[in-house]
Write a protein that holds these residues in place. Structure first.
Motif, PDB file in Angstrom:
ATOM      1  N   PRO A 183     -44.364 -34.834  -4.745  1.00  0.00           N
ATOM      2  CA  PRO A 183     -43.739 -34.115  -3.631  1.00  0.00           C
ATOM      3  C   PRO A 183     -43.123 -35.075  -2.614  1.00  0.00           C
ATOM      4  O   PRO A 183     -43.515 -36.234  -2.526  1.00  0.00           O
ATOM      5  N   ARG A 184     -42.169 -34.572  -1.874  1.00  0.00           N
ATOM      6  CA  ARG A 184     -41.552 -35.403  -0.821  1.00  0.00           C
ATOM      7  C   ARG A 184     -42.595 -35.778   0.205  1.00  0.00           C
ATOM      8  O   ARG A 184     -43.507 -35.016   0.490  1.00  0.00           O
ATOM      9  N   LYS A 185     -42.390 -36.942   0.798  1.00  0.00           N
ATOM     10  CA  LYS A 185     -43.381 -37.415   1.770  1.00  0.00           C
ATOM     11  C   LYS A 185     -42.724 -37.719   3.110  1.00  0.00           C
ATOM     12  O   LYS A 185     -43.008 -38.742   3.729  1.00  0.00           O
ATOM     13  N   ASP A 186     -41.826 -36.839   3.524  1.00  0.00           N
ATOM     14  CA  ASP A 186     -41.131 -37.107   4.788  1.00  0.00           C
ATOM     15  C   ASP A 186     -42.059 -37.020   5.995  1.00  0.00           C
ATOM     16  O   ASP A 186     -41.955 -37.792   6.922  1.00  0.00           O
ATOM     17  N   TYR A 187     -42.921 -36.026   5.981  1.00  0.00           N
ATOM     18  CA  TYR A 187     -43.709 -35.776   7.189  1.00  0.00           C
ATOM     19  C   TYR A 187     -44.938 -36.667   7.197  1.00  0.00           C
ATOM     20  O   TYR A 187     -45.809 -36.534   6.349  1.00  0.00           O
ATOM     21  N   ASP A 188     -45.016 -37.534   8.192  1.00  0.00           N
ATOM     22  CA  ASP A 188     -46.234 -38.353   8.250  1.00  0.00           C
ATOM     23  C   ASP A 188     -47.273 -37.753   9.187  1.00  0.00           C
ATOM     24  O   ASP A 188     -48.464 -38.023   9.074  1.00  0.00           O
ATOM     25  N   THR A 189     -46.787 -36.949  10.141  1.00  0.00           N
ATOM     26  CA  THR A 189     -47.686 -36.287  11.092  1.00  0.00           C
ATOM     27  C   THR A 189     -47.036 -34.938  11.422  1.00  0.00           C
ATOM     28  O   THR A 189     -45.855 -34.749  11.154  1.00  0.00           O
ATOM     29  N   PHE A 190     -47.767 -34.052  12.057  1.00  0.00           N
ATOM     30  CA  PHE A 190     -47.149 -32.769  12.408  1.00  0.00           C
ATOM     31  C   PHE A 190     -46.158 -32.931  13.563  1.00  0.00           C
ATOM     32  O   PHE A 190     -45.219 -32.162  13.684  1.00  0.00           O
ATOM     33  N   SER A 191     -46.359 -33.962  14.368  1.00  0.00           N
ATOM     34  CA  SER A 191     -45.410 -34.165  15.466  1.00  0.00           C
ATOM     35  C   SER A 191     -44.067 -34.687  14.947  1.00  0.00           C
ATOM     36  O   SER A 191     -43.065 -34.620  15.641  1.00  0.00           O
ATOM     37  N   SER A 192     -44.049 -35.222  13.742  1.00  0.00           N
ATOM     38  CA  SER A 192     -42.785 -35.793  13.233  1.00  0.00           C
ATOM     39  C   SER A 192     -41.931 -34.752  12.516  1.00  0.00           C
ATOM     40  O   SER A 192     -40.778 -34.991  12.191  1.00  0.00           O
ATOM     41  N   ILE A 193     -42.505 -33.580  12.262  1.00  0.00           N
ATOM     42  CA  ILE A 193     -41.802 -32.606  11.427  1.00  0.00           C
ATOM     43  C   ILE A 193     -40.444 -32.214  12.009  1.00  0.00           C
ATOM     44  O   ILE A 193     -39.440 -32.170  11.310  1.00  0.00           O
ATOM     45  N   LYS A 194     -40.437 -31.946  13.308  1.00  0.00           N
ATOM     46  CA  LYS A 194     -39.172 -31.475  13.904  1.00  0.00           C
ATOM     47  C   LYS A 194     -38.047 -32.476  13.650  1.00  0.00           C
ATOM     48  O   LYS A 194     -36.912 -32.072  13.355  1.00  0.00           O
ATOM     49  N   SER A 195     -38.360 -33.755  13.725  1.00  0.00           N
ATOM     50  CA  SER A 195     -37.296 -34.744  13.560  1.00  0.00           C
ATOM     51  C   SER A 195     -36.714 -34.708  12.140  1.00  0.00           C
ATOM     52  O   SER A 195     -35.636 -35.220  11.893  1.00  0.00           O
ATOM     53  N   HIS A 196     -37.434 -34.094  11.214  1.00  0.00           N
ATOM     54  CA  HIS A 196     -36.934 -34.014   9.835  1.00  0.00           C
ATOM     55  C   HIS A 196     -36.209 -32.704   9.547  1.00  0.00           C
ATOM     56  O   HIS A 196     -35.463 -32.624   8.577  1.00  0.00           O
ATOM     57  N   ILE A 197     -36.472 -31.692  10.332  1.00  0.00           N
ATOM     58  CA  ILE A 197     -35.911 -30.375   9.946  1.00  0.00           C
ATOM     59  C   ILE A 197     -35.150 -29.667  11.065  1.00  0.00           C
ATOM     60  O   ILE A 197     -34.703 -28.543  10.879  1.00  0.00           O
ATOM     61  N   TRP A 198     -34.980 -30.316  12.186  1.00  0.00           N
ATOM     62  CA  TRP A 198     -34.366 -29.652  13.336  1.00  0.00           C
ATOM     63  C   TRP A 198     -33.036 -28.983  12.987  1.00  0.00           C
ATOM     64  O   TRP A 198     -32.711 -27.894  13.455  1.00  0.00           O
ATOM     65  N   TYR A 199     -32.267 -29.638  12.127  1.00  0.00           N
ATOM     66  CA  TYR A 199     -30.906 -29.152  11.835  1.00  0.00           C
ATOM     67  C   TYR A 199     -30.908 -27.819  11.085  1.00  0.00           C
ATOM     68  O   TYR A 199     -29.876 -27.171  10.949  1.00  0.00           O
ATOM     69  N   MET A 200     -32.080 -27.414  10.593  1.00  0.00           N
ATOM     70  CA  MET A 200     -32.139 -26.131   9.890  1.00  0.00           C
ATOM     71  C   MET A 200     -32.123 -24.953  10.872  1.00  0.00           C
ATOM     72  O   MET A 200     -32.002 -23.808  10.473  1.00  0.00           O
ATOM     73  N   TYR A 201     -32.259 -25.252  12.155  1.00  0.00           N
ATOM     74  CA  TYR A 201     -32.281 -24.193  13.176  1.00  0.00           C
ATOM     75  C   TYR A 201     -31.010 -24.263  14.006  1.00  0.00           C
ATOM     76  O   TYR A 201     -30.734 -25.301  14.622  1.00  0.00           O
ATOM     77  N   ASP A 202     -30.258 -23.171  14.018  1.00  0.00           N
ATOM     78  CA  ASP A 202     -28.989 -23.165  14.768  1.00  0.00           C
ATOM     79  C   ASP A 202     -29.217 -23.463  16.242  1.00  0.00           C
ATOM     80  O   ASP A 202     -28.359 -24.017  16.913  1.00  0.00           O
ATOM     81  N   GLU A 203     -30.377 -23.059  16.733  1.00  0.00           N
ATOM     82  CA  GLU A 203     -30.684 -23.304  18.150  1.00  0.00           C
ATOM     83  C   GLU A 203     -30.586 -24.786  18.500  1.00  0.00           C
ATOM     84  O   GLU A 203     -30.285 -25.140  19.634  1.00  0.00           O
ATOM     85  N   TYR A 204     -30.903 -25.644  17.528  1.00  0.00           N
ATOM     86  CA  TYR A 204     -30.811 -27.089  17.794  1.00  0.00           C
ATOM     87  C   TYR A 204     -29.461 -27.645  17.338  1.00  0.00           C
ATOM     88  O   TYR A 204     -29.068 -28.730  17.743  1.00  0.00           O
ATOM     89  N   PHE A 205     -28.805 -26.899  16.437  1.00  0.00           N
ATOM     90  CA  PHE A 205     -27.589 -27.442  15.805  1.00  0.00           C
ATOM     91  C   PHE A 205     -26.351 -27.043  16.608  1.00  0.00           C
ATOM     92  O   PHE A 205     -25.551 -26.225  16.186  1.00  0.00           O
ATOM     93  N   THR A 206     -26.219 -27.605  17.786  1.00  0.00           N
ATOM     94  CA  THR A 206     -25.058 -27.231  18.601  1.00  0.00           C
ATOM     95  C   THR A 206     -24.350 -28.493  19.046  1.00  0.00           C
ATOM     96  O   THR A 206     -24.987 -29.524  19.275  1.00  0.00           O
TER      97      THR A 206
END
Ligand code: GLU
Length: 549
Positions: free
Chosen positions: A419-442
């Motif tokens: 499996p992918r190992k991008d997330y090293d901690t739960f606090s790091s998750i947003k930095s890996h997936i933020w672009y999936m949310y239009d609210e951040y993608f502006t």
């Protein structure tokens, strides 16, 4: 006057004897293999990594042997007490699933037949032993003032003699019972000192489970056992407590190793069976300058347990890490059995590093990364949400609003052998997936140096969304279409061919995929683009293509 008279004068209210206490706290009905051990902190309200490691090991050996792990609070030093100090310790331990079988269970409850488990509630017990020692000439009252003690010290310094209150320097040691009696009657201030039976010229062997045989000179210092306010010192209280609580193994920090000759003497003088000792090495780190030093709760953020909570490191990962530093063979065990649990591994005192354990935050984070990679998408979602509710409310509200969508994001490249190992901690998750949310993608810019001609980019994207992209396509069809798109713009669809004749083309299919990737994620690197596009859906892809700057 007899010693008995003196003891009665000093402890008029003590009626119990040491024999009564033996009966009251009988030997536990356990077999020899079952370890009874404890964690015995002062109620300072703060557990750092070093303490947590000791408590973790103590709990582990008790569990491994079906023994008893208990929590005792050592609060004889009032200066170290803090408000709610006990609850904080209990909560921190509970967070790491360390729940005592016995002892102090909360600020106002205790469990077990061997209590009380808070030293300040055991004064009467200590008095029984202090009285016994006075009566039997094993201890004596000492009236030396600070000035007397300073004089003894400077005298020793001048003569280049060993410093301390011993043999000929122990002025109150041979005071007559009559004199001591009279001075106590006169309300003179005194402490109670051990009448040491040790000989500094002789050697005592400490059998430490971690260090093997350690040899010390015998203790001949007449240590203070009870302070002038009647409160026992740690050395005295611990020996009595560990005996009466029927501790079989004393696990504690190496700073106590040099006190063992004193403790052994006390155990023997009181007729107690000597427990087994394991003195754990310090938790060290290599600092920025490459220097190996003690992990400091003042200087090192990673020494505080709260650090892991704030960073969103799964508790299980911290536990796995603690196990790797507790026992040097655990890491190999974990490599061989990646999904094994700590309970599947048996702790071994012989595999504890005596020279101290090196704390390596990168390694801990890597364990965390591996651990998170093995969770299900739903588990990642639940953990991430829990973390975000506390530390990033905005992100939490998006996770809640788009629950299924978020779980699908966490599922990308998860259910596979590696499996992918991008997330090293739960606090790091947003930095890996933020672009999936239009609210951040502006208001984001397309930023990729290799293909950066605005006109060409917009033509590629237009063509892709209007002529090729179909959300229903399977992965092969999807990729074939990207190849076709590449060809139509003069980019080589086939990597082998491109490597042979790079000059015949503007670039290759991977460049075209990157244009799409950058347009929807802003980054040249992302998990599976096929999955990302599918989750975003045609309208949002189109929107991102149109709004690209
Ligand atoms: N109260 C002592 C400390 O905090 C405990 C030592 C022991 O475990 O015996 O260091």
């Amino acid at each position: 006057m007899t010693r008995k008279d003196l003891a009665n004068l000093m402890f008029p209210n003590v009626t119990e004897t040491i024999y009564d206490l033996e009966k009251k706290y009988p030997k536990r009905k356990l077999d020899d293999s079952q370890i009874v051990t404890r964690y015995a902190p002062s109620p300072t309200g703060f557990i750092h990594m070093g303490n947590l490691l000791s408590a973790f090991i103590a709990n582990k050996v008790a569990k491994d042997t079906n023994g008893i792990f208990y929590l005792r609070i050592e609060d004889t030093d009032n200066k170290r007490k803090v408000e709610n100090g006990i609850s904080k310790i209990i909560d921190d331990l509970a967070n790491f699933s360390i729940v005592p079988d016995e002892g102090v269970m909360s600020e106002d409850s205790q469990k077990g037949e061997y209590g009380p488990y808070i030293q300040s509630e055991r004064q009467e017990i200590y008095n029984v032993y202090a009285k016994y020692m006075i009566e039997n000439d094993l201890a004596y009252p000492c009236f030396c003032t600070e000035t007397d003690l300073e004089n003894i010290r400077s005298n020793q310094e001048a003569k280049k003699e060993r410093i301390g209150y011993y043999s000929k320097y122990a002025t109150c040691r041979n005071m007559s019972v009559d004199e001591a009696y009279r001075r106590i009657e006169n309300k003179e201030k005194y402490v109670i000192r051990l009448k040491s039976v040790g000989d500094f010229e002789k050697r005592v062997v400490v059998n430490d489970l971690v260090r093997g045989k350690v040899i010390f000179p015998e203790n001949d210092i007449d240590h203070v056992l009870v302070k002038s306010d009647g409160i026992p010192v740690y050395h005295f209280a611990h020996v009595i407590d560990d005996h009466l609580m029927r501790t079989t193994h004393i696990l504690r920090g190496e700073e106590w190793l040099s006190s063992v000759p004193l403790h052994l003497q006390l155990f023997l003088m009181l007729g107690f069976e000597v427990p087994k000792y394991a003195h754990l090495g310090l938790v060290m780190k290599i600092d920025e300058n490459g220097v190996r030093r003690k992990l400091s709760k003042r200087k090192d953020k990673e020494a505080a347990i709260s650090f892991y909570h704030e960073k969103g490191v799964p508790i299980e990962a911290v536990k796995l890490y603690l196990m790797t530093i507790a026992n040097s063979n655990f890491e190999a065990f974990l490599d061989a059995n990646p999904t094994a649990k700590i309970e599947d591994f048996k702790f071994d005192f012989k595999k504890v590093s005596a020279s101290g354990t090196l704390f390596d935050l990168d390694k801990l984070i890597n364990i965390s990364r591996n651990y998170i990679s093995r969770l299900t998408a739903l588990e990642v979602y639940n953990y991430a949400l829990k973390w975000a509710l506390e530390f990033d409310k905005e992100f939490a509200s998006l996770l809640e609003k788009y629950k299924d969508y978020s779980i699908s994001i966490f599922n990308i490249e998860r259910n596979q052998k590696k499996p992918r190992k991008d997330y090293d901690t739960f606090s790091s998750i947003k930095s890996h997936i933020w672009y999936m949310y239009d609210e951040y993608f502006t208001d984001l810019e397309y930023n990729w140096a290799k293909i950066n001609d605005k006109k060409e980019i917009s033509e590629i994207l237009d063509s892709y969304i209007n002529n090729y992209y179909d959300i229903e396509d399977d992965k092969d069809t999807w990729f074939n279409k990207i190849k076709e798109l590449a060809s139509s713009f003069g980019y080589c669809p086939d990597m082998k061919e491109y490597k042979l004749n790079p000059d015949n083309y503007k670039g290759n299919v991977s460049d075209i995929a990157t244009v799409i990737r950058v347009a929807v994620t802003t980054s040249t690197m992302s998990p599976d683009l096929y999955e990302i596009l599918k989750l975003l859906g045609t309208d949002r892809i189109k929107n991102r293509f149109i709004n690209i700057k």
